[in-house]
Structure formats: structure tokens, C-alpha cells
Enzyme design. Structure first.
Site, PDB file in Angstrom:
ATOM      1  CB  VAL A  30      37.155  18.386 -41.079  1.00  0.00           C
ATOM      2  CG1 VAL A  30      35.708  18.279 -40.629  1.00  0.00           C
ATOM      3  CG2 VAL A  30      37.864  19.533 -40.369  1.00  0.00           C
ATOM      4  CE  LYS A  50      36.116  29.349 -41.781  1.00  0.00           C
ATOM      5  NZ  LYS A  50      36.394  28.036 -41.339  1.00  0.00           N
ATOM      6  CB  VAL A  71      31.151  30.262 -36.212  1.00  0.00           C
ATOM      7  CG1 VAL A  71      31.722  31.260 -35.195  1.00  0.00           C
ATOM      8  CG2 VAL A  71      30.837  30.970 -37.526  1.00  0.00           C
ATOM      9  CE  LYS A  87      36.598  30.447 -37.977  1.00  0.00           C
ATOM     10  NZ  LYS A  87      37.585  30.027 -37.012  1.00  0.00           N
TER      11      LYS A  87
HETATM   12  N1  LIG Z   1      40.539  21.999 -39.257  1.00  0.00           N
HETATM   13  C1  LIG Z   1      39.738  22.592 -38.380  1.00  0.00           C
HETATM   14  O1  LIG Z   1      39.946  22.570 -37.157  1.00  0.00           O
HETATM   15  C2  LIG Z   1      38.515  23.313 -38.884  1.00  0.00           C
HETATM   16  C3  LIG Z   1      37.688  23.995 -37.970  1.00  0.00           C
HETATM   17  C4  LIG Z   1      36.523  24.614 -38.432  1.00  0.00           C
HETATM   18  C5  LIG Z   1      36.225  24.570 -39.790  1.00  0.00           C
HETATM   19  N2  LIG Z   1      37.081  23.938 -40.659  1.00  0.00           N
HETATM   20  C6  LIG Z   1      36.739  23.953 -42.061  1.00  0.00           C
HETATM   21  O2  LIG Z   1      36.521  22.615 -42.488  1.00  0.00           O
HETATM   22  C7  LIG Z   1      36.913  22.477 -43.848  1.00  0.00           C
HETATM   23  C8  LIG Z   1      37.888  21.324 -43.966  1.00  0.00           C
HETATM   24  O3  LIG Z   1      39.022  21.584 -43.153  1.00  0.00           O
HETATM   25  P1  LIG Z   1      40.254  20.548 -43.127  1.00  0.00           P
HETATM   26  O4  LIG Z   1      41.131  21.003 -42.029  1.00  0.00           O
HETATM   27  O5  LIG Z   1      39.754  19.159 -43.167  1.00  0.00           O
HETATM   28  O6  LIG Z   1      40.924  20.893 -44.556  1.00  0.00           O
HETATM   29  P2  LIG Z   1      41.961  19.998 -45.388  1.00  0.00           P
HETATM   30  O7  LIG Z   1      42.676  19.063 -44.484  1.00  0.00           O
HETATM   31  O8  LIG Z   1      42.737  20.955 -46.228  1.00  0.00           O
HETATM   32  O9  LIG Z   1      41.024  19.092 -46.334  1.00  0.00           O
HETATM   33  C9  LIG Z   1      40.333  19.596 -47.425  1.00  0.00           C
HETATM   34  C10 LIG Z   1      39.878  18.411 -48.250  1.00  0.00           C
HETATM   35  O10 LIG Z   1      39.086  18.884 -49.342  1.00  0.00           O
HETATM   36  C11 LIG Z   1      39.473  18.177 -50.520  1.00  0.00           C
HETATM   37  N3  LIG Z   1      39.078  18.942 -51.698  1.00  0.00           N
HETATM   38  C12 LIG Z   1      39.638  20.053 -52.237  1.00  0.00           C
HETATM   39  N4  LIG Z   1      38.930  20.459 -53.309  1.00  0.00           N
HETATM   40  C13 LIG Z   1      37.899  19.587 -53.436  1.00  0.00           C
HETATM   41  C14 LIG Z   1      36.824  19.470 -54.343  1.00  0.00           C
HETATM   42  N5  LIG Z   1      36.649  20.355 -55.326  1.00  0.00           N
HETATM   43  N6  LIG Z   1      35.941  18.468 -54.176  1.00  0.00           N
HETATM   44  C15 LIG Z   1      36.092  17.556 -53.168  1.00  0.00           C
HETATM   45  N7  LIG Z   1      37.098  17.614 -52.292  1.00  0.00           N
HETATM   46  C16 LIG Z   1      37.991  18.619 -52.421  1.00  0.00           C
HETATM   47  C17 LIG Z   1      40.968  18.009 -50.359  1.00  0.00           C
HETATM   48  O11 LIG Z   1      41.412  17.030 -51.259  1.00  0.00           O
HETATM   49  P3  LIG Z   1      42.926  16.462 -51.266  1.00  0.00           P
HETATM   50  O12 LIG Z   1      43.012  15.563 -50.058  1.00  0.00           O
HETATM   51  O13 LIG Z   1      43.014  15.712 -52.545  1.00  0.00           O
HETATM   52  O14 LIG Z   1      43.798  17.666 -51.181  1.00  0.00           O
HETATM   53  C18 LIG Z   1      41.031  17.605 -48.896  1.00  0.00           C
HETATM   54  O15 LIG Z   1      40.775  16.226 -48.770  1.00  0.00           O
HETATM   55  C19 LIG Z   1      37.510  23.824 -44.258  1.00  0.00           C
HETATM   56  O16 LIG Z   1      36.538  24.572 -44.924  1.00  0.00           O
HETATM   57  C20 LIG Z   1      37.879  24.469 -42.938  1.00  0.00           C
HETATM   58  O17 LIG Z   1      37.853  25.887 -42.983  1.00  0.00           O
HETATM   59  C21 LIG Z   1      38.188  23.310 -40.239  1.00  0.00           C
END
Ligand SMILES: NC(=O)c1ccc[n+]([C@@H]2O[C@H](COP(=O)([O-])OP(=O)(O)OC[C@H]3O[C@@H](n4cnc5c(N)ncnc54)[C@H](OP(=O)(O)O)[C@@H]3O)[C@@H](O)[C@H]2O)c1
Length: 363
Positions: free
Chosen positions: A14, A135, A160, A233
Site C-alpha cells: 500500500v 486497523k 474497511v 473491520k
Molecule cells: N493490502 C491491501 O489490500 C489492504 C487493504 C486494506 C487495508 N490494508 C492495510 O494497509 C496496511 C498496509 O498493508 P500492506 O499490504 O501494504 O502491508 P505490507 O506490505 O506488509 O507493508 C507493511 C509495511 O510496514 C512497514 N513497517 C512495519 N513496521 C513498521 C514500523 N514500526 N514503522 C514503519 N514501518 C513499519 C513494513 O516494513 P518492511 O518493508 O521493512 O517490512 C512494510 O513496509 C495494513 O494495515 C493492512 O491491513 C491493506
């Protein structure tokens, strides 16, 4: 032109899509909304790029490219001087921004981390806004979460329904005094995909393996199959609707038994095959009644359930991407929101929309 400093915590799927959309949407944001987003920091788990003047588009692109290659989020930057070799904490980053004289910044949380509350609290105390796709804090204990609801400086559309205007719609219903009576929907794109595969006769274990291979699940698919993400959610929607829910108010059906909880991911993926037969029986029993299985969330009168249900194929709930609100006005016919919701692009667009909204309404 409003110059808005932006601090992005998280550079995963994201976060990267958001950075790209900020670059691609620069001229539109300037023309339509007179906004210039200056990305002053991008942090991942272990690194950060810090540029108090605002990163150039070239710098932003190089962060995206570095993250896509599995590298840290600070290409070309030396470790920051005040803590050699270490990434400053997220609280430190806010202090950097304050020390640099940055006003009315927006903190974007696109991590999936727990324990972000102190960061939010410091940011709010200093007059910064917050946009969350994460969330966890909103779904934590009510005693700590309540202050983040209906806060003028907080937006969380993407928590959500990905990019669908679920939160915005709920806000409008509440603002126009249309009390929420019932919320129903399929709140997980991942479980929606798995249910769709079950409809086609694909064994459960294969559907889970496919969802994992396509990157729809978390690295550990139990995060999705356990229903906790859907529960969060439901808690957010319910709390917005005026019910001070706790996790204990939501009954959650996990799609794997507790005996599989402690296995390594590869062992879990093998063990899931043991659930195929029982799942097939449920799929067949539903089909015999003209129904399909859907992982459905329901909330009414402050009580919720989240789990697999047999749904008539004629019901809108059989559609895989859908949320409904039954209210005083929408009593005989609920308000439906549907369409592609999940995915990093839609989620990032929801975050960017929140950033624009925050500037329009408060800056
Ligand atoms: N993917 C979707 O379709 C979707 C839909 C709705 C909501 N969301 C929500 O959006 C958020 C991000 O999703 P995502 O799919 O992008 O997750 P992701 O690919 O796992 O990315 C998470 C990112 O957060 C970084 N991170 C972890 N701990 C941290 C900290 N303490 N400070 C700063 N950065 C930190 C990670 O670092 P590293 O790169 O070093 O590991 C990674 O870059 C989540 O909460 C998810 O539930 C996602």
C-alpha cells in the site's frame, strides 16, 4: 497552493502504491485542490528517508524501486546523524518534523503494526493529522480506541472496504441522523476469493494455496483464515455506529482448528488438506439448498458474528464484494455498497482521498 508535509510510515504494497499515486496525481492535486503534498519522510521497519524540504519525484520513485527489490527505504541516504546506524523511532520522526518547523503535517500509517497509539497521540497533540489504513489501534480496547473515532484530524477510509467509500457513507448516514440498525457484508477480499473457488469445486487447501500464491493472503494465511482482520473491520464499523464494542462482543469462526495454530507456515499449508473433506460437505450441503458459502460479517444491536454462512445464490450477499447498511431510513431496502474494494491500488487511493479530504476540511 497549500504545502502539506507528509510522513509515510510503511512502504509495503500500500505504501509503494500510495507513493506512486502521489507522484502521478501531483498536477491533478494542484489543479483541482490547490494542494502540494511534500513527502518529508518514508519509513519501513528498519530504515527511513528524511527530506524536510520534501522529496523530489525522482527520490520517491527510487524509494519505490528500492522497496520492490527488497532493499531498505533509504536509497542513497546515510544513517541519520543523531542515532548512528539506527533508524529513529516513529516518535523521533515526529520530533524531527517539529524541529524542522513543519506545521500541519499528515502522518500516514500504512503499516500493519500494533502499538502505534503513542505516535498518533504525539501527532495529534502537535496539531498533525493522521490517515490510517492500519486497523489495529481503532480495533483495540475501547478505553484506548475511543479517542480516535470522530476525531477532526483523523481519517481511515481504507480500514474497511479498501478504496470503496464505506466509511464516508457511514459518516454521511450518521451526520444526517439516520441511526444504523444492521450492518452486513463480506469484508475480506481474501476470504471472498477462497469462497469463490469453493463455489467452483476447488478443494479448500488448494483455494488457500492459490490465495497465498497470488499474494492475497498475509504471508501466514492464518492471519486471514482466523477471521481476526474481519473482526477488526466489524469493530470499526460498529464503533462508528455508536456501539462501544469490545472483541468479546463479536463471535468469530476461524476456518482452521486450534490444533493447527502453532505449526510453521509450510506445515500448516500441508495440514490444511485435512480440512478439505469437511469443507466439501458444507459446500455440498449448501448447494443442495441452492446456496453458496460466504464468510459473512453481521452486526446488530451491538452484537456481531463473523463466519461461514450458507447464503441463497439469489441474495445480494452471494455477490462476493458487498456491504449493506440497514438504517431508520433504509429500513425496507438496505443501502448497498459493492464493487472491487481490496488490493493495494484501491487501498492507496482511499488513503490519498483521505489526505485530500483532511486538507480540504481542516487546513
Ligand atoms: N493490502 C491491501 O489490500 C489492504 C487493504 C486494506 C487495508 N490494508 C492495510 O494497509 C496496511 C498496509 O498493508 P500492506 O499490504 O501494504 O502491508 P505490507 O506490505 O506488509 O507493508 C507493511 C509495511 O510496514 C512497514 N513497517 C512495519 N513496521 C513498521 C514500523 N514500526 N514503522 C514503519 N514501518 C513499519 C513494513 O516494513 P518492511 O518493508 O521493512 O517490512 C512494510 O513496509 C495494513 O494495515 C493492512 O491491513 C491493506
Amino acid at each position: 497552493m497549500k504545502q502539506i508535509p507528509v510522513i509515510i510510515l510503511g512502504a509495503g504494497g500500500v505504501g509503494q502504491a500510495l507513493l506512486q499515486q502521489i507522484v502521478d496525481g501531483r498536477s491533478r492535486a494542484a489543479e483541482r485542490n490547490r494542494i502540494q503534498f511534500n513527502v518529508v519522510a518514508v519509513a519501513d521497519r528498519r530504515s527511513m528517508t528524511w527530506e524536510p524540504q520534501g522529496m523530489t519525484d525522482l527520490q520517491i520513485i527510487s524509494v519505490i524501486e528500492a522497496k520492490r527489490l527488497g532493499l531498505p527505504a533509504n536509497p542513497g541516504q546515510l544513517p541519520l546523524p543523531h542515532l548512528p546506524g539506527e533508524r529513529p523511532s516513529n516518535l523521533d520522526i515526529i520530533d524531527f518534523a517539529l524541529a524542522a518547523g513543519l506545521e500541519k503535517a499528515i502522518i500516514v500509517d500504512v503499516t500493519a503494526e500494533s502499538g502505534m497509539e503513542p505516535v498518533y497521540d504525539r501527532a495529534l497533540e502537535k496539531g498533525y493529522g493522521i490517515v490510517m489504513a492500519n486497523k489495529k489501534a481503532l480495533a483495540g480496547p475501547w478505553s484506548s480506541a475511543f479517542k480516535y473515532f470522530n476525531h477532526l484530524q483523523i481519517r481511515h477510509e481504507s480500514t474497511v472496504g479498501g478504496g470503496q467509500p464505506v466509511i464516508a457513507t457511514l459518516r454521511t448516514l450518521l451526520d444526517t441522523h439516520d441511526p444504523i440498525r444492521q450492518i452486513e457484508g463480506q469484508l475480506s477480499g481474501t476470504l471472498g476469493f477462497i469462497c469463490g473457488q469453493l463455489d467452483r469445486g476447488v478443494p479448500f487447501s488448494q483455494a488457500v494455496a492459490e490465495a497465498k500464491a497470488k499474494g492475497f493472503t498475509e504471508p501466514d494465511p492464518r492471519e486471514d483464515l482466523g477471521g481476526q482482520d474481519v473482526m477488526r473491520k466489524v469493530m470499526i464499523l460498529g464503533r462508528m455506529s455508536g456501539w462501544p464494542l469490545e472483541a468479546s462482543d463479536i463471535t468469530v469462526e476461524s476456518l482452521y482448528p486450534v490444533e493447527l495454530a502453532d505449526l510453521s507456515v509450510p506445515k500448516f499449508m500441508k495440514a490444511v488438506a485435512g480440512l478439505d473433506e469437511a469443507m466439501k460437505e458444507r459446500v455440498d450441503a449448501a448447494a443442495a439448498e441452492g446456496k453458496v458459502l460466504r464468510y459473512v460479517a453481521e452486526l446488530q444491536e451491538g452484537q456481531g458474528t463473523v463466519g461461514l454462512k450458507a447464503i441463497s445464490v439469489a441474495s445480494p450477499l452471494a455477490n462476493l464484494k458487498y456491504i449493506s447498511f440497514r438504517t431508520d431510513r433504509y429500513d425496507d431496502e438496505p443501502l448497498l455498497i459493492g464493487g472491487k474494494g481490496a488490493g493495494v491500488e484501491m487501498t492507496a487511493a482511499g488513503v490519498l482521498g483521505d489526505m485530500i479530504d483532511l486538507v480540504r476540511e481542516t487546513r
